[in-house]
Design a protein around this motif. Structure first.
Motif: not given
Lengths: 309, 310
Positions: B87-106
């Motif tokens: 619920x906190x990170x919709x697509x999970x996080x990467x190896x540096x703890x960055x939010x993958x939902x945001x990163x994917x769409x960005x």
């Protein structure tokens, strides 16, 4: 025909010259030095090494030297793989890449042609839709994504085939498979369209009217005539495979030419990059040339059109 | 024929008709313009509509996706590395703890920007070169064609790689590198169109009426050559997205902490062994964009020229 071939050869030479010149000047604007452990070498030693490779000369002289060496097929010595000739490195990597690439084309043709054929014969049915779906998915999924997934699931999780490295024939299956998907997709699409076109021709009606069986009509008349134009997409397909092999070889850790090229980019190996670039360009140009000539020989209508142009 | 040899032609011989009774040669029913026809054929094609929907959805998500999440694409949370979707990170996080939902769409946005920019440069260069060469013809065309012939043989990927080795990769650099050879195909298509169109009667009529070259090109030739150009553009975009992904994979793409789909796929590949979701999500979005544009391109081609149905 002779005139046409000559004209094409001249263009090929000019194109290669443009590529070689472009590569040469671009490599000399590269940031970074080709020397390994630069900081540990004294300035005198650095100069000595640069002189050994002829890199202390002014650019125009280096350019002339470079072309003189190119003309005798000398691509220089790799900066990275100590003292090994670039031509030797290419000679080592090329057979591996060619093996994977040709195998991918073989798989692609063997699966793609029947797929396209069936789709055309069963036009508008579920079979046709399924084949079309496969074709459009195959074009849309990049080969390296597929390679990563295949390597992980088939290689690591299920352990059916080797997940990487090079050795037996088994090692070549997954890389070839990941490269072949695009070939399957494009072949199937192309053959389907050609078949539909051919099946509407009068000579197919004649053949049917003569009482030939469905299989003879399809195999001898329809398929044969659809296969000839398929030669034209072999060129672009080979380029795609070459492109894909750069990453696919990297994923499977295969010592092919693609992996070598990626490595030389990473380590700033001037001569390596220039050598492989020229080799790739030569390869692509020759493949396209051979395919054009071949097509002209098989289908005389194209030859006339080609000469006219 | 009725002869009135003895009589003079007089008004009584003629009969007044209501103006509405002699419009038999008029088109009845609604007139369908060329673009109206294209529109109809496009909407009848299921694949094309699906493609359009996919492209629009991904485009909207690329615009809104990063904004509706509370995280940024670069913020690192080292206490939340490689997490599964939650619920906190919709697509999970990467190896540096960055939010993958945001990163994917960005990242999808960055990939789309590169592709659109490359397509735009191709369009401008290709249409200018192709139309000058094709329209003016003659010796100019000959010289321009010879140049094109030489450039055509240069393998696209090799040039892109070489340029990006030298120049710092960024959105503009990558798009420019792709356009170095990308415009050539466009120029060929446009030249071909110009060659066939300029011999048509309506062009002759326009120039007989004293229209300038500029007016003929702008008013008559470009609108008529637009179909194949649009189709060509539609196929340039997925190809550019593929190239960008490919370049990121060999380390010549967008640099972290920026994101692009290719880079995310590459990073996902690094952690595939224990967190396959990080590869699967960006790879799916990448595949969807390519699928969408391919379907859209196919649909537009069929709609613009039904004879070319392939």
């Amino acid at each position: 025909m002779g005139k046409y071939v000559l004209q094409r050869v001249i263009y090929m030479v000019v194109t290669l010259w443009v590529i070689a010149t472009f590569t040469f000047f671009l490599m000399h604007t590269l940031p970074g030095s080709p020397l390994k452990n630069e900081e540990r070498l004294s300035p005198e030693l650095q100069e000595q090494i640069l002189a050994e490779y002829g890199l202390d000369q002014p650019l125009p002289i280096q350019y002339v030297q470079y072309f003189k060496r190119l003309l005798v097929g000398d691509l220089g010595i790799s900066f990275y793989y100590d003292g090994r000739k670039v031509t030797d490195l290419i000679a080592g990597g090329f057979p591996v890449s060619a093996h994977i690439g040709l195998q991918a084309i073989l798989i692609g043709v063997l699966v793609g042609v029947p797929l396209g054929c069936i789709a055309a014969l069963r036009r508008g049915t579920a079979v046709d839709n399924a084949a079309t779906l496969v074709a459009i998915l195959g074009v849309s999924v990049p080969s390296f994504v597929l390679a990563a997934l295949l390597s992980y699931y088939v290689g690591v999780v299920w352990g059916i085939l080797p997940a990487g490295l090079w050795g037996s024939w088994k090692h070549s299956i997954l890389p070839s498979l990941s490269l072949s998907v695009l070939v399957i997709a494009q072949m199937a699409r192309f053959i389907r369209t050609e078949m539909l076109e051919v099946l509407g021709q009068d000579y197919i009606k004649t053949a049917k009217a003569k009482g030939l069986s469905q299989s003879v009509v399809v195999m001898r008349h329809a398929l044969r005539n659809s296969l000839i134009p398929a030669i034209t997409i072999l060129g672009p397909l080979m380029i795609n495979i070459l492109t894909g092999s750069l990453v696919v070889e990297h994923i499977f850790a295969i010592p092919g030419m693609g992996e070598m090229f990626v490595q030389s980019i990473v380590v700033n190996d001037y001569t390596g990059i220039m050598g492989v670039t020229l080799f790739y360009s030569l390869l692509i140009i020759i493949v396209i040339f051979v395919i054009d000539i071949l097509y002209g020989l098989i289908d005389p209508r194209i030859r006339i059109a080609g000469v006219k142009e | 024929m009725i002869r009135h040899s003895s009589k003079q032609v007089s008004p009584e011989l003629f009969e007044w008709l209501e103006s509405s009774s002699w419009d038999g040669d008029r088109t009845t029913g609604k007139r369908v313009s060329f673009w109206g026809d294209v529109w109809r054929r496009f909407w009848e094609n299921k694949g094309a509509v699906i493609g359009l929907i996919i492209v629009l959805l991904v485009g909207i998500m690329a615009l809104l996706g990063p904004a509706i999440s509370p995280h940024t694409y670069y913020e690192q949370r080292l206490e939340h590395t490689n997490e599964a979707p939650s619920w906190q990170f919709w697509f999970g996080t990467d190896d540096l703890g960055r939010d993958l939902w945001t990163r994917t769409w960005y990242g999808a946005g960055v990939s789309l920007q590169i592709a659109l920019l490359a397509a735009l440069i191709d369009l401008i260069l290709g249409v200018s070169y192709g139309s000058i060469s094709g329209y003016f013809g003659g010796r100019l065309d000959l010289v321009m064609q010879r140049m094109l012939e030489v450039l055509y043989g240069i393998p696209t990927l090799i040039v892109i790689i070489l340029i990006l080795i030298v120049f710092e990769p960024g959105i503009v650099a990558i798009a420019l590198a792709m356009s170095v050879t990308g415009w050539i195909n466009m120029a060929r298509v446009v030249r071909g169109q110009m060659l066939t169109l300029k011999t048509k009667e309506f062009i002759l009529a326009a120039s007989a009426l004293g229209a300038s070259h500029y007016r003929i090109l702008m008013k008559h030739l470009f609108p008529n050559a637009m179909g194949p150009v649009i189709v060509m553009l539609m196929f340039t975009i997925p190809q550019a997205i593929f190239f960008e992904a490919f370049l990121s994979f060999i380390g010549l793409g967008i640099r972290p902490p920026e994101a692009s789909l290719g880079m995310l796929v590459q990073q996902g590949f690094q952690v595939l062994q224990f967190s396959p979701i990080q590869l699967i999500i960006p790879a799916t979005v990448l595949g969807l964009i390519m699928l969408g544009f391919n379907l859209l391109g196919d649909g537009l081609r069929d709609a613009l020229d039904p004879k070319l149905r392939r």
